[in-house]
Structures are given as C-alpha cells and as structure tokens.
Motif scaffolding. Structure first.
Motif, PDB file in Angstrom:
ATOM      1  N   LEU A  40       0.729  -1.270   0.020  1.00  0.00           N
ATOM      2  CA  LEU A  40      -0.017  -0.422  -0.156  1.00  0.00           C
ATOM      3  C   LEU A  40       0.988   1.206  -0.078  1.00  0.00           C
ATOM      4  O   LEU A  40       0.337   2.219  -0.571  1.00  0.00           O
ATOM      5  N   VAL A  42      -3.676   0.422  -5.834  1.00  0.00           N
ATOM      6  CA  VAL A  42      -5.409   0.840  -6.176  1.00  0.00           C
ATOM      7  C   VAL A  42      -5.657  -0.126  -7.245  1.00  0.00           C
ATOM      8  O   VAL A  42      -6.471  -0.031  -7.072  1.00  0.00           O
ATOM      9  N   SER A  70      -7.586  -3.415  -5.488  1.00  0.00           N
ATOM     10  CA  SER A  70      -8.362  -2.419  -4.572  1.00  0.00           C
ATOM     11  C   SER A  70      -9.607  -2.860  -6.167  1.00  0.00           C
ATOM     12  O   SER A  70     -10.879  -2.160  -5.900  1.00  0.00           O
ATOM     13  N   GLU A  71      -9.398  -1.724  -7.355  1.00  0.00           N
ATOM     14  CA  GLU A  71     -10.602  -1.399  -8.554  1.00  0.00           C
ATOM     15  C   GLU A  71     -10.926  -2.773  -8.490  1.00  0.00           C
ATOM     16  O   GLU A  71     -11.689  -2.595  -9.240  1.00  0.00           O
ATOM     17  N   THR A  88     -11.728  -3.758  -1.462  1.00  0.00           N
ATOM     18  CA  THR A  88     -10.812  -3.152  -0.425  1.00  0.00           C
ATOM     19  C   THR A  88     -10.547  -3.668   0.729  1.00  0.00           C
ATOM     20  O   THR A  88      -9.502  -4.094   1.619  1.00  0.00           O
ATOM     21  N   ILE A 117      -7.268  -5.376   2.137  1.00  0.00           N
ATOM     22  CA  ILE A 117      -6.438  -4.573   3.048  1.00  0.00           C
ATOM     23  C   ILE A 117      -6.488  -5.190   4.351  1.00  0.00           C
ATOM     24  O   ILE A 117      -5.569  -4.946   5.683  1.00  0.00           O
TER      25      ILE A 117
END
Length: 813
Positions: free
Chosen positions: A468, A476, A479-480, A484, A487
C-alpha cells in the motif's frame, strides 16, 4: 484537523506559526516534516493513553517483544497511511506548494536495526497494533545506527549513522520511568529467617531511561508502544568533585563507559572489549525491559504466580536470553520465591524465536566475562545448568556425551541458545524448512527432550508498508479490481488470481511496474549519474552481504555474461540491469572484497560500448528500508539464491513477490513455501537441495577444484579474478575470493550451483520475451502473496504461543 483538506491546511498553518514562528513562505521542507509529526502525535495522543488504560482496566494479557533490532524505517508516511489520512495530507500539502515525497525524505531513518531480524520485528509491531493485540516492543535507543555506507573507489567505507542529530519527532522521553541497572560487584550471601539472601555489593549502577515511540494500528484507535532504553549516568558528578580532580576524571571515565552501552548497534566484537560491550548491551536491555514489564504487572495487584497469565515475554533470537536468569533473580532475590516456584513462573512466561542455522550466530559468552560482569546472574545460570545437567544424567545415565552436548555451560562458555531453549515454553523457527532443520539437526537433542516446545511460525511482512505505501498505484489497481477487503484481510488477494487472464489488468500491472522502474531510474540518475534502460530486466539482489547469501555467485555469473557477449557481440540478448544493495559487516574482509568485485565488474561492464543495451551493473550504496521501498516495486527478478539450508526464512523474498517480481532462487528458507504456493511455473528454481548440502557437509564428496577444472566457464572467470584483464586491477585484490572458492573448498557451494544457476537465468530470459505470459506469472505472485502477510504470522503467534485475544471492541466501545 484531518477530516478534510481545508481543515488540515488551516491546522497546519496555525501550528507552523505558533510553534516555529514562520509563515508558509519561510518554511523549509524540514519544518513541514516537523509540524506534520507534531500534528500526528496530537492526533494519536488520546488513543495512545486510552489503549494503555484499557489494557490496565481489562487486565489484558500483554506481549513484550524483546529485540536488539527494530528496523522501523521512516514513520511519517506509514503513520498517515494507518491513520487513513494520507491522501488528505498529500492533497493539502500540494495545495500549499509542497510535494509529499520531498517531505518524507526529510525523515532520518531510525538507526535501530541491521537487516531481516530488525525488519521482521518492525512488521510484527505493525501487525500487533493493526490487529488490536496488546503487544509492545522493547529495545535499545542507539545513538548511532550500524553505519552509513559510502563507496570510495569501489571500497566500502563506514561512517557514523548519526540519526538522532536533528532530534526524532516520534519519540517521547519518559524520565519518570527510568530503571536502575547494575554491573560488576560481588555477591554477599547471608541467612535471614531461615532463608538464603543474596545481595550484590560494590556494583556499578547506571540509569536506563525509556523513550517511547507510538505504534499506530491501521484504521483503528489502537496505539501500542515501542520502548527504547538509553543508558545514562546514575552518579552525580558534583558529589565526586569533593574528592578532587582525580575523582572527577574517574567520573568522566565512568560516564563514557555508561554512554557506550546505548551508543552503537553491534559494536565490533573481534576483541575482548567489544565482546564485553555487547554483553553489557544485552543485559541492559533485559534488565531494564523486564523491570519495566514487572512494574506494569504489579499495578494489577496480582500475585506473581499469575505473571504467565498476564505477561508473555518473547525473545527475538538469542540476544535477549539473559531475560531468563534476570527474571529468576528478581523472583528469588526481590520477591521471595523459592527456586522451583520461580522456575515454573519463568518457563511459563518466556518464549523464544530462533533465527539462524549458522553455528557462529548461536551466541556463546566466556564464563569469566559473565561471572565478573553479572555475578549474581551468572550464579543463577550456573544453577540452571547444574539442575538441567542433573536431569539429563537421570534421563541418559549411560550417555555422558549427551550431557556435554546439551549443557548450558561447557568448555568455559555460556551457550545462550541452550539457555533460551531450556528456559522457555516455546521455541519456534521462522520457516518450515528452518524449523525441520532445527529439530532434525541443529537442536535435535533438545527437540527429542522437549518435542512439545518446538513449533514453526513462518515469517511475514506487513502489506501496509510493502504494498500500500511502497507501491500505491498497484494497491489502487488491486482495490479497483477486487474491492478493498484485502487491505484488512490480505489472504483475499487470492481473488486477484482470475485477473491473470485479463489482458487489460495485465497491461495495467506492467504499466505500473514500468512507472516504478522509471522512478528508480531517475533516482539512480540523480544519485549516480547513470542512465538506466527501463525496458531491460531489473534483476535485483538487495540484502546483507554474507557468504551464504551468495552475492558472489551473482557477480561471477555477470562476469560470465560479459565474457559471452565479448565472444559473440552480434548475438541477440535480453537486456539486463543488475542492481545490488548490501552492507558488509565492518570486520568481514571477504564480504568487503565481494563489494569491491561488484564495483570492478560494474566499471568494466558499464564502460564497454559492446555492453550497451545488453548488460548493466549498479550498486546502490547505504541500503535501507526507504531505499528498499524504491527498489522492490521496480524489480522484475528477485535474487534469492542462498545456499540451501542456510537462510532461516528471508522476508525480502516475500516483499518482491508481493510487488509482482518473479523469484530466481534455491529451495531455502521461505522459498520452499513460496514454491509450494506458486508451483513450478511461477518461480525459477535451481541448485542443490538442503539434504544434498547436508550430505556434503557430513560425508564430503565435493571438490571445488573439480568444478574449476571441468567447467571452462568457471575456470575462465576464476582465473580472471587474479589475471590481468577487465576484472583485475591488482593481482592480490581478489586473491582472497579465489582462495575461498578453491583452497577452502567453496564452503557455500557457489561453483557447484553455478551451472544450474546460469541455465535457469537463461530460462528467465526466454520467459521475459513473452510479456503477456510474464505478466500473468507476476499477477499470480501478487495474488498468492497474501499468505506471507505478517498479520497471518502474528495471529498464529497470538493463538499458539502467547494465548492472547484482540481487544479492539473494548477500545472502540
């Protein structure tokens, strides 16, 4: 103040004016860093106090992780990330005319560690806080780190790492919590009410003063503590002046001796004085840390028989092993417990992680040194040994060799690993292979005696810093694609695996990788003035320089590639940029020679026009956490090439994997588990297996000179070390390297594995020529890397060893 950009900017400007008396236009990057640190400290202060109060109120069992190293790196970006305000701060600073990356560069890295041992401890602290466990670190506040590495004419030069020169915004001095620690003296024995009393007289007293650093959990109001101890004089110089000038100078000698205890990380122990200082450091850490832990425990108002229920003391490697006899000393001498009760409390409180299979790293101390410096502690070690050997004689009455083999004191040496195993309830290795080698070889008799104590906890890394924070664009993109949730639960990275077949996602990952390579190339251009091809393979080996890690094999192979290109300059080549980063221990002459060789080879390669577009070699000086954060996201190939059975685990291998680099490596340490997760198609393996290495050590059968005579490639490069040509500037310069390989029979099997290594490197070239297949392998590596999160490791420590539960609900309530 961090709720939105405008509030942050207003709070920042107000603090800048009120604290520094400067306007925004007058502020320097250093000023901006200092104010950001103050704002973060203010933000978390209440949570820090609340966390500690909750532990006290709920009487939570707390873990104290004793370690000589905590390689925490820069904290600003990581703290802002864990607080969930990094984007707000970055955007706010940009509005105010400041680039956040420039501000991060203002932070001096804390000189508290050297390599994997210290970085593991830092990752563990991050996971303990983020998972809401009551877990703290205990270490030494070194005035100077290991050293700042400079390269002068290819040679390593060590400069002082004065990381505290400008202060340290994250620490809080706690002078009211100082601890008295004693050295030297003599033990007086007396009887009192039928009880034997031990008191140390004529001892030298010093103060251990704690400096606390908040360890911020990710996404929650949970703040643990890293407590670092600084040695200070316990004698008032004004009282000595009455004894005249001589007394005053004696004070100066005493004061210098005291300050040296927390001055340097790993002082040179090649001489008696250095060994003595190291022993002082270790006892200083154990005595101060333990007394602090017991002060906290006593506030619960419970009898010491309850200590193992409320306190878990974990010793990271053998350095803090004196915690065991020191706890016995306190329980017997100060708390009035008998031996058996004290021993029962101690072995249910202390657990131990072994980090090495190297015999030279299993610490031993001369008996006389321990007896003189720590007289009462030595008496206790002696008694532990006496009772343990008595038990062994009962168990093995016809095997006196077994007793001498396992004794804690033997041949006028105190064996710290033996003491750690005997005096703890849990002994863990740090990778499956490492633990099996401990059980079946290095500590086999102890495993047979205490099988229930031995267990494995494969190392891990915090994905918060190493993905991260270090590689935000990749974070990113992940996560897209999958949301998320990963995480908080990094094992969910597995959901990324189907995207290996998605051309758009593969292209996105490769685009991010190329951007990282461009940033690293720009850093190299600024630091070294060298131009680097971002379309070449970035082949990286960054780690402490040691024979078993085999940087030598890497550079010898580069010499071979150079020879190949010179022999056939018209042949097509896959462009390679080899990147090294490593510090050699100041007294490790062979390692320093290897650094020099890397630079000589780099000079020859980089100046030769025939190598342009084909081969380049770089050494990045003063390797550190922050430099790793630049290098690792840019790497295409990760070199994990240690001699099988020598690397306990490794964590660099995990960081590269998490950032999409493909590994070329041996089946050593955690590489074994990486291979089990990745399969043959997504990792490049070569070389001897650990059992083959063990057989060579036990039964012989390997002659390095046979490899030299049989393989013309090997003969050529070994001869080039000492013959006039591109890689030899003086006939004696690299003679010691040649000698280590041929005259000392190549202890780490560099020549034995060379051919297989070269063959596997050729396979890497072929794989790289298919960019879509390479990208798919990279995605698979990222997807399966969640297994190596330190969150998983810490959950296993918590459930299997420490027996603790998260306390998050109480904090949030």
């Amino acid at each position: 103040m961090f709720n939105n950009t405008e509030l942050f900017k207003a709070a920042f400007i107000e603090q800048l004016v009120s604290r520094l008396g400067k306007s925004l236009e007058e502020a320097t990057a250093g000023d901006v860093y200092q104010i950001l640190g103050v704002l973060v400290r203010e933000r978390i202060g209440r949570h820090w106090a609340q966390t500690n109060e909750t532990y006290k109120k709920q009487q939570e069992k707390q873990v104290y992780y004793f370690s000589m190293e905590f390689l925490i790196g820069r904290l600003l970006g990581n703290n802002l990330l864990n607080l969930g305000v990094l984007d707000t701060v970055r955007d706010g600073l940009l509005d105010l005319g400041w680039d956040f990356q420039e501000i991060e560069e203002q932070e001096q890295e804390a000189g508290l560690g050297n390599g994997g041992l210290g970085r593991l401890a830092a990752c563990f602290l991050d996971s303990l806080a983020s998972l809401q466990y009551a877990g703290h670190g205990c270490g030494i506040r070194y005035k100077y780190g290991l050293f700042e590495q400079k390269i002068v004419d290819g040679h390593q030069v060590e400069l002082p790492d004065n990381w505290l020169q400008k202060g340290y915004v994250w620490e809080e001095r706690r002078a009211d919590k100082r601890i008295e620690v004693s050295f030297w003296g003599r033990v007086e024995i007396s009887e009192e009410n039928g009880r034997t009393i031990f008191k140390t007289a004529d001892d030298e007293k010093i103060w251990a003063v704690p400096y606390d650093i908040p360890i911020i959990g990710c996404g929650r109001p949970h703040v643990n503590t890293l407590r670092l101890w600084s040695a200070e004089s316990a004698v008032d110089p004004a009282k000595l002046r009455v004894h005249g000038e001589d007394g005053y100078y004696k004070f100066l000698d005493y004061n210098r001796s005291v300050e040296s205890i927390s001055e340097f990380l790993y002082p040179d122990d090649s001489r008696y004085e250095g060994k003595l200082l190291r022993l002082k450091q270790q006892y200083f850490l154990c005595a101060a840390g333990l007394q602090s832990v017991l002060r906290t425990f006593e506030k619960l108002g419970l009898p010491y028989s309850q200590l193992p229920c409320k306190v878990a003391i974990h010793i990271n490697d053998t350095h803090p092993t004196l915690t065991i006899p020191e706890l016995m000393r306190i329980l017997i001498d100060e708390k009035g417990y008998g031996w058996d009760e004290a021993w029962d409390i101690t072995i249910r409180t202390v657990s131990y992680t072994n980090h090495t299979l190297l015999s030279e790293a299993l610490e031993k101390w001369p008996v006389q040194m321990v007896r003189e410096l720590l007289p009462r502690v030595y008496m206790i070690i002696e008694e532990i040994n006496k009772r343990f050997c008595g038990m062994l004689l009962e168990r093995y009455p016809s095997q006196p060799d077994a007793v001498s083999q396992m004794a804690i004191i033997e041949n006028d040496q105190v064996k710290m690993a033996h003491l750690a195993v005997v005096g703890s309830y849990s002994v863990n290795g740090v990778a499956r292979l490492h633990t099996e080698l401990l059980k079946q070889d290095v500590m086999k008799p102890f495993y047979e005696l205490f099988p229930h104590r031995f267990n494995n906890k494969t190392n891990g890394i915090t994905h918060r810093r190493w993905l991260l924070h270090a590689n935000p664009e990749l974070g990113v993109a992940i996560s897209e694609s999958i949301g998320t949730a990963w995480i908080e639960s990094p094992h969910q990275l597995l959901e990324l695996e189907p995207f290996k077949d998605d051309p758009a996602f593969r292209d996105k990952c490769m685009s991010i990788k190329r951007g990282n390579k461009l940033r690293l190339a720009e850093y190299i251009r600024q630091k070294q003035g060298a131009s680097v091809d971002p379309d070449s393979i970035f082949d990286v080996q960054v780690k402490r320089l040691h024979g078993y890690k085999r940087q030598l094999m890497n550079i010898l192979h580069i010499m071979h590639l150079y020879n190949d290109i010179k022999d056939d300059p018209a042949a097509e080549r896959v462009p390679r940029t080899y990147i090294f980063g490593a510090k050699a221990a100041p007294g490790y002459y062979l390692a320093k020679c290897i650094i020099k060789l890397i630079h000589v080879v780099a000079d020859a390669v980089n100046k030769d026009p025939q190598m342009k577009g084909k081969l380049q070699v770089l050494f990045l000086e003063n390797y550190s956490v922050s430099l790793a954060e630049k290098i690792i996201p840019a790497a295409d190939v990760s070199e994990q090439i240690s001699t099988a059975g020598k690397e306990a685990s490794g964590t660099g291998n995990m960081k590269f994997m998490m950032n999409g680099a493909l590994t070329i490596g041996t089946l050593d340490g955690a590489n074994v588990e990486m291979h089990q997760l990745l399969g043959d198609d997504n990792i490049f393996l070569f070389g001897l297996r650990s059992e083959e290495v063990q057989d060579y050590y036990k039964y012989g059968g390997y002659l390095a000179r046979d490899m030299y005579e049989r393989d013309p490639r090997i003969k050529r490069i070994i001869d080039q070390l000492v013959s006039p040509g591109p890689f030899c500037c003086h006939e004696l310069e690299f003679g010691v390297i040649r000698q280590s390989l041929l005259d000392h029979n190549d202890e780490f099997f560099v020549l034995r594995d060379f051919g297989d290594y070269a063959k596997t490197q050729a396979a890497v070239d072929r794989a790289y020529l298919n960019p879509q297949a390479w990208a798919a392998k990279s995605v698979i590596n990222i997807a399966r890397s969640g297994h190596f999160s330190s969150d998983r490791t810490i959950r296993l420590y918590a459930s299997d060893i420490w027996k603790i539960q998260p306390v998050g609900r109480q904090l949030e309530g």
